[in-house]
Design a protein around this motif. Structure first.
Motif, PDB file in Angstrom:
ATOM      1  N   ARG A 123       0.852  -1.190   0.000  1.00 12.53           N
ATOM      2  CA  ARG A 123       0.000   0.000   0.000  1.00 12.53           C
ATOM      3  C   ARG A 123       0.884   1.235   0.000  1.00 12.53           C
ATOM      4  O   ARG A 123       1.922   1.293   0.662  1.00 12.53           O
ATOM      5  N   MET A 124       0.436   2.228  -0.761  1.00 14.09           N
ATOM      6  CA  MET A 124       1.116   3.518  -0.825  1.00 14.09           C
ATOM      7  C   MET A 124       0.171   4.588  -0.294  1.00 14.09           C
ATOM      8  O   MET A 124      -1.004   4.620  -0.650  1.00 14.09           O
ATOM      9  N   ARG A 125       0.689   5.464   0.554  1.00  8.97           N
ATOM     10  CA  ARG A 125      -0.076   6.616   1.038  1.00  8.97           C
ATOM     11  C   ARG A 125       0.749   7.866   0.778  1.00  8.97           C
ATOM     12  O   ARG A 125       1.889   7.966   1.244  1.00  8.97           O
ATOM     13  N   ILE A 126       0.190   8.795   0.031  1.00  5.30           N
ATOM     14  CA  ILE A 126       0.871  10.051  -0.254  1.00  5.30           C
ATOM     15  C   ILE A 126       0.112  11.168   0.449  1.00  5.30           C
ATOM     16  O   ILE A 126      -1.063  11.415   0.151  1.00  5.30           O
ATOM     17  N   THR A 127       0.769  11.828   1.383  1.00  5.42           N
ATOM     18  CA  THR A 127       0.170  12.941   2.103  1.00  5.42           C
ATOM     19  C   THR A 127       0.873  14.226   1.679  1.00  5.42           C
ATOM     20  O   THR A 127       2.093  14.366   1.875  1.00  5.42           O
ATOM     21  N   THR A 128       0.120  15.129   1.087  1.00  2.00           N
ATOM     22  CA  THR A 128       0.659  16.403   0.631  1.00  2.00           C
ATOM     23  C   THR A 128       0.134  17.504   1.541  1.00  2.00           C
ATOM     24  O   THR A 128      -1.075  17.634   1.736  1.00  2.00           O
ATOM     25  N   THR A 129       1.047  18.290   2.098  1.00  2.00           N
ATOM     26  CA  THR A 129       0.702  19.346   3.038  1.00  2.00           C
ATOM     27  C   THR A 129       1.001  20.706   2.429  1.00  2.00           C
ATOM     28  O   THR A 129       2.032  20.883   1.760  1.00  2.00           O
ATOM     29  N   PHE A 130       0.107  21.657   2.701  1.00  2.00           N
ATOM     30  CA  PHE A 130       0.223  22.996   2.132  1.00  2.00           C
ATOM     31  C   PHE A 130       0.409  24.020   3.252  1.00  2.00           C
ATOM     32  O   PHE A 130      -0.125  23.845   4.355  1.00  2.00           O
ATOM     33  N   PRO A 131       1.143  25.092   3.011  1.00  2.00           N
ATOM     34  CA  PRO A 131       1.430  26.053   4.084  1.00  2.00           C
ATOM     35  C   PRO A 131       0.234  26.926   4.453  1.00  2.00           C
ATOM     36  O   PRO A 131       0.151  27.401   5.578  1.00  2.00           O
ATOM     37  N   THR A 132      -0.676  27.132   3.502  1.00  2.00           N
ATOM     38  CA  THR A 132      -1.829  28.001   3.756  1.00  2.00           C
ATOM     39  C   THR A 132      -3.046  27.446   3.043  1.00  2.00           C
ATOM     40  O   THR A 132      -2.946  26.630   2.111  1.00  2.00           O
ATOM     41  N   ALA A 133      -4.225  27.902   3.469  1.00  2.00           N
ATOM     42  CA  ALA A 133      -5.467  27.515   2.799  1.00  2.00           C
ATOM     43  C   ALA A 133      -5.478  28.015   1.359  1.00  2.00           C
ATOM     44  O   ALA A 133      -6.016  27.350   0.468  1.00  2.00           O
TER      45      ALA A 133
END
Length: 327
Positions: A123-133
């Motif tokens: 299984r692969m999980r890619i979590t992408t996080t952004f600095p602002t809305a």
């Protein structure tokens, strides 16, 4: 389709994609750490990536371009944060300028890729996080979620052994939606030989004929961006049928890799299709992918109803017999 979910959490400022594959986790990890394999899925089908730099070590960077069917280019760079084989890869995924520098005017993001074994594979999980809305909203508006799903939906064929997965299957036709159809065909030959067979008129006349009983009477192609092409066929002897042809314009040419062109039947009052032909080589075998964009579902259905797949397969078998076997 290996992608099981794509979820955006506006409060956490994250987008998470989960996908499952019937292969060991080491094989899945290998697809993300080999730039040639990455190029086959890191980007939606009509925007494939090309990696020009690839230093996958903490502090290293990878640089890639995604090129659309009309030649538009989206440039990006990874700044590698962590590499823990075969379970985790983390990097800042940033837009880049033409010279490969970070484009500070575009929204940044950080991606963490986690890999784990499962009972049926990995299984692969890619979590992408952004600095602002605002950064999250901007990338969502650019179609990020759909792009993720389309890109990683290609991974199953990258992970499969090409010779086992595709050789001998003939032309595989996949109706993707109302206006997109994908055709794939594998050849037990190197990419340069398949490319030559699709671009050199003397070779094309030997195989690009459809069912037996036809000859190619015109084969012209100015193989540059903006160049025109024209092809025509006619029945031979007692073969039934009327002469016909196609013509169009090349919108993208990447030698031995990709040709995108418009295509319309000569003299017919129909809008053109767009044909995106891509070639990928794995261990001496080549996978041909033709993504066709039709102007309408009606035109799609009318063309498929002509027996297009059977005609393609007849031509490709002739290609193997008359060209690749003697290359």
């Amino acid at each position: 389709m290996p992608v099981t979910s794509v979820h955006t959490d506006p409060e956490a400022l994250t987008t998470t994609l989960v996908a499952d594959f019937p292969v060991p986790v080491e094989r899945l990890w290998g697809a993300f750490t080999d730039p040639r394999r990455l190029e086959r899925f890191w980007g939606p089908p009509s925007y494939p990536a090309t990696f020009s730099e690839f230093d996958l070590r903490p502090g290293g960077r990878a640089r890639y371009d995604m090129t659309g069917p009309d030649g538009e280019v989206y440039r990006s760079v990874w700044l590698v944060i962590a590499v823990d084989a075969p379970t985790r890869l983390a990097f800042d995924d940033l837009f880049a300028t033409e010279d490969g520098e970070v484009d500070a005017a575009q929204p940044p993001s950080t991606s963490v890729l986690d890999f784990e074994p499962t009972e049926s594979g990995s299984r692969m999980r890619i979590t992408t996080t952004f600095p602002t809305a605002e950064a999250l909203e901007t990338l969502l508006a650019m179609g990020m979620e759909q792009g993720y799903a389309e890109a990683f939906g290609q991974l199953d064929r990258v992970l499969a052994d090409l010779r086992e997965y595709a050789l001998g299957r003939g032309v595989v036709t996949e109706v993707l939606d109302d206006t997109h159809v994908r055709f794939t065909r594998a050849f037990d030959a190197p990419r340069h030989a398949v490319w030559r067979a699709h671009t050199e008129p003397d070779l094309m006349r030997r195989w690009l004929l459809g069912p037996d009983g036809w000859e190619m009477t015109v084969c012209e192609n100015d193989l540059v961006v903006g160049g025109r092409f024209r092809q025509a066929w006619a029945p031979v002897g007692d073969t039934a049928g009327e002469p016909f042809g196609f013509e169009g314009e090349n919108t993208l040419v990447q030698p031995e890799r990709r040709i995108v062109s418009t295509e319309a039947m000569t003299g017919a009052p129909y809008p053109p299709n767009t044909n995106d032909l891509q070639l990928a080589e794995v261990d001496g075998a080549t996978l041909l992918t033709l993504l066709v964009t039709y102007p309408s579902v009606e035109q799609r259905d009318a063309i498929l109803a002509t027996g297009m797949t059977d005609g393609m397969e007849a031509s490709y078998r002739r290609l193997e017999r008359e060209v690749l076997a003697t290359a």
